[in-house]
Design an enzyme around this catalytic site. Structure first.
Site, PDB file in Angstrom:
ATOM      1  N   GLY A 116       0.845  -1.188   0.000  1.00  0.00           N
ATOM      2  CA  GLY A 116       0.000   0.000   0.000  1.00  0.00           C
ATOM      3  C   GLY A 116       0.876   1.230   0.000  1.00  0.00           C
ATOM      4  CB  CYS A 117       0.331   4.534   1.504  1.00  0.00           C
ATOM      5  SG  CYS A 117       1.164   6.095   1.768  1.00  0.00           S
ATOM      6  CG  PHE A 118       6.010   5.131  -0.380  1.00  0.00           C
ATOM      7  CD1 PHE A 118       5.453   6.321   0.033  1.00  0.00           C
ATOM      8  CD2 PHE A 118       6.584   5.099  -1.641  1.00  0.00           C
ATOM      9  CE1 PHE A 118       5.447   7.447  -0.762  1.00  0.00           C
ATOM     10  CE2 PHE A 118       6.594   6.221  -2.459  1.00  0.00           C
ATOM     11  CZ  PHE A 118       6.014   7.399  -2.016  1.00  0.00           C
TER      12      PHE A 118
END
Length: 183
Positions: free
Chosen positions: A14-16
């Site tokens: 997902g979002c880093f």
């Protein structure tokens, strides 16, 4: 300290920003760089291009860790329990191929460990694990403002609503793997 025990892992869940915040708390993690990999578009991608979903890149973190403190297997178990490895191209409200669950291995040993961990944790999930396990290609470092994002923006809405609860879960599930907090 000798650098001979330093290894690298590259993971996308997902979002880093979320993955970076998780691994910043793990004992033995020396460095984390947010970036992009796994795409087919030529040249170094920008955040805007990756978010379009057209480059094929995933948001990932590249983790430098000291294996005398934490094993690659332990990192993968933490990774697989810190996001939902059963949702294809989605983590929470973030959707698109750039948010896919993926382990980019650096060598055959990492590939074997990734496959073993995936099989080991599969019974704990109701749905099938869809985490991609692929060889690492070219890794591109993300723009500076993405580095240490949670540390620098913890009161921002996304951080409070999404990342802070993930950190609470991490602290509960993997307390034995956390860095010691100095007072």
């Amino acid at each position: 300290m000798s650098n001979k025990n330093l290894k690298t892992a590259t993971l996308g869940g997902g979002c880093f920003w979320c993955i970076e915040a998780i691994f910043n708390e793990i004992r033995g993690v020396e460095k984390i760089v947010s970036g992009y990999t796994g795409g087919t578009a030529p040249g170094k991608p920008t955040y805007k291009e990756v978010c379009s979903g057209l480059t094929g890149h995933a948001e990932v973190v590249q983790i430098t860790f000291d294996q005398s403190f934490v094993s690659y297997e332990d990192l993968l178990i933490i990774f697989m329990t810190s996001h939902d490895p059963t949702t294809l191209n989605r983590q929470g409200g973030d959707s698109g191929t750039q948010y896919r669950s993926v382990i980019y291995y650096h060598n055959d040993n990492q590939k074997e460990i990734a496959n073993a961990v995936s099989k080991e944790i599969a019974p704990y999930y109701e749905n099938v694990i869809v985490t991609e396990i692929s060889p690492l290609g070219v890794f591109y470092e993300a723009e500076d403002y993405h580095q240490d994002y949670y540390k620098n923006n913890s009161s921002q809405g996304y951080c409070s609503a999404v990342i802070t609860p993930k950190l609470a879960k991490l602290r509960k599930m993997h307390a034995d793997k956390l860095k010691e907090i100095s007072a």
